[in-house]
Motif scaffolding. Structure first.
Motif, short mmCIF file in Angstrom:
data_model
loop_
_atom_site.label_atom_id
_atom_site.label_comp_id
_atom_site.label_asym_id
_atom_site.label_seq_id
_atom_site.Cartn_x
_atom_site.Cartn_y
_atom_site.Cartn_z
N SER A 1 13.70 18.39 -12.61
CA SER A 1 13.27 18.99 -13.87
C SER A 1 12.31 20.16 -13.67
O SER A 1 12.55 21.26 -14.19
CB SER A 1 12.63 17.93 -14.75
OG SER A 1 12.08 18.50 -15.91
N ALA A 2 11.24 19.96 -12.94
CA ALA A 2 10.19 20.99 -12.84
C ALA A 2 10.71 22.30 -12.25
O ALA A 2 10.50 23.37 -12.85
CB ALA A 2 9.02 20.45 -12.02
N PRO A 3 11.37 22.30 -11.09
CA PRO A 3 11.82 23.60 -10.56
C PRO A 3 12.89 24.27 -11.41
O PRO A 3 12.88 25.50 -11.55
CB PRO A 3 12.36 23.25 -9.16
CG PRO A 3 12.64 21.79 -9.20
CD PRO A 3 11.64 21.21 -10.13
N MET A 4 13.80 23.50 -12.01
CA MET A 4 14.84 24.12 -12.82
C MET A 4 14.27 24.71 -14.11
O MET A 4 14.66 25.80 -14.53
CB MET A 4 15.94 23.11 -13.15
CG MET A 4 16.81 22.71 -11.97
SD MET A 4 17.64 24.10 -11.15
CE MET A 4 18.66 24.75 -12.47
N LEU A 5 13.34 24.00 -14.74
CA LEU A 5 12.74 24.54 -15.96
C LEU A 5 11.86 25.74 -15.66
O LEU A 5 11.78 26.68 -16.46
CB LEU A 5 11.95 23.45 -16.68
CG LEU A 5 12.81 22.30 -17.25
CD1 LEU A 5 11.93 21.25 -17.91
CD2 LEU A 5 13.83 22.83 -18.25
N ALA A 6 11.21 25.74 -14.49
CA ALA A 6 10.43 26.92 -14.09
C ALA A 6 11.36 28.11 -13.87
O ALA A 6 11.03 29.25 -14.25
CB ALA A 6 9.64 26.62 -12.81
N ALA A 7 12.51 27.86 -13.29
CA ALA A 7 13.50 28.93 -13.11
C ALA A 7 13.97 29.43 -14.47
O ALA A 7 14.13 30.64 -14.69
CB ALA A 7 14.68 28.43 -12.29
#
Length: 445
Positions: free
Chosen positions: A93-99
């Protein structure tokens, strides 16, 4: 494109008109040019990984501005997602939403590249789930991008790090303009093998390469690209194409060999020519191919057998000769097609031959690796050639609109760029794979 549509909707008064009318507006793709910057802006590094510093150091060594956060109105040239240590779906979740938050900052022609691990049957279910989930996420993200931006992934085998030579080379390829028509694809790095070039502008310096079916089209583009990248090139085609073949040979300062690849001694003839004229043979590109399209109900033996003979049986026979000769470090790249993956109406013979190439490559990988070499395939999709130019304009327009995000056919040079990468020593850690060059579409020829 073969017609003027792309130019008209991107420049001048007609650009404004196309926007007003809501017409599809394919972007001008960022393709490779010698000396051009690797990316059109800074690169954002996302995700927690032990490889983060190594990747950052590599990017800095390429002269890139590396960021860990987006600031102000910065236009990003790329995003790298380090996902190789994820162990459960919740961690994605965290890296994809940051992207996702960074997407609005992407410059035209930007690149997104992920690093991940393969989902294996021996993995814990949660680990396999997140690893396979990355595949779906990146392919879907690629379909959301616009402005000629692309998203691809690098899959690291369990013993391979993100800073292994072939992983670094794959990253360089996917960030560069060489990968303009590679979208929503994954390169699997199987081993730590590979030697990075002293100069990424000349990755094939000192190599001797043979290209079959080189008199025109994709084959001629391959010859030009390999020559540009430093290789000495032998171009091969049937005697009937002799004049066109000689012209290509002169353009690339190479030599021409008039040869029907279906001859029983074709492999021996190629080895003899390359070694006698240039001292060795390092690379073979199996590009020669034909189409004889008909619905299967109307197919005759001559159409079926001729396509299998040229597109597949000839490669099998030549590869046997190359293996028997024990040529050290020989790297082979075969031309497959998305038709061999997804099928195409009226092309059962062609699709069988190209699907056969993919199977041949996978099964031959260990044999070529035993002598320090390797074999891979490239599967083009809808590529703008003299052949596709004969397709009615409305049909071509529909085919282009089926490209999810790029909305255009590729060029012969796009196929050649992928082949040049896979033919290099830097790609030695990639073996038995098929890379689609299709703008994330299964429309092929």
């Amino acid at each position: 494109m073969a017609d003027k549509y792309l130019e008209l909707v991107n420049f001048g008064v007609t650009k404004k008109l196309a926007k007003t009318l809501g017409l599809p507006r394919p972007a001008i793709l960022r393709r490779y040019a010698p000396g051009a910057p690797l990316l059109p802006g800074p690169v954002l590094l996302l995700g927690e990984s032990a490889e983060a510093q190594g990747i950052a150091d590599t990017l800095l060594g390429w002269g890139l501005d590396v960021r860990r956060h987006v600031t102000g109105d910065t236009k990003l040239g790329g995003i790298i997602l380090l996902l190789d240590e994820l162990g459960a779906p919740g961690e994605l979740s965290a890296p994809m939403l940051a992207a996702g938050d960074a997407l609005r900052h992407l410059a035209p022609g930007a690149r997104i590249v992920s690093f991940s691990r393969p989902a294996l049957g021996t993995d814990a279910p949660a680990t396999a789930a997140v690893r396979q989930g990355i595949d779906g996420a990146i392919r879907s993200l690629a379909r959301e991008l616009r402005g000629g931006a692309t998203a691809n992934g690098i899959v690291l085998n369990q013993e391979v790090t993100a800073t292994a030579p072939s992983a670094v080379a794959a990253l360089h390829f996917l960030l560069s303009g060489r990968s303009a028509y590679v979208d929503g694809q994954f390169l699997s790095i199987e081993t730590r093998k590979g030697t990075l070039p002293a100069n990424f502008e000349k990755p094939l310096a000192g190599k001797v390469a043979v290209v079959t079916g080189a008199a025109r089209g994709i084959g001629a583009a391959i010859a030009h690209t390999l020559h540009r990248d430093g290789a000495t090139v032998v171009v091969v085609d049937v005697p009937a194409a002799g004049d066109a073949l000689a012209k290509v040979a002169n353009q690339v300062a190479g030599t021409a060999l008039q040869l029907d690849v279906t001859r029983a001694d074709a492999g021996a003839k190629i080895i003899e020519h390359a070694v006698s004229r240039h001292g060795k043979l390092d690379i073979v590109i199996h590009n020669a191919g034909i189409t004889r399209d008909k619905l299967l109900a109307n197919m005759d033996a001559a159409r079926w057998d001729s396509v299998i003979a040229v597109n597949l049986a000839s490669q099998l026979a030549m590869n046997e000769a190359f293996l028997a000769a024990e040529l050290p470090g020989l790297r082979i790249v075969s031309l497959a097609s998305t038709s061999g993956i997804a099928g195409n109406r009226g092309q059962t013979n062609y699709a069988a031959s190209k699907g056969g190439v993919i199977g041949m490559v996978r099964a031959s990988a260990s044999d070529f690796a035993a002598n320090g070499g390797g074999i891979n395939a490239v599967a083009p999709g809808f590529i703008e050639t003299e052949m596709t130019a004969r397709i009615p304009v409305p049909t071509r327009a529909v085919a282009r609109m089926l490209m999810p995000s790029l909305m255009q056919g590729g060029l012969p040079g796009d196929v050649a760029e992928a082949i040049g990468f896979l033919a290099s020593d830097a790609a030695a850690g990639i073996n038995g794979s098929t890379l689609r060059v299709c703008g994330q579409s299964m429309v092929g020829a």
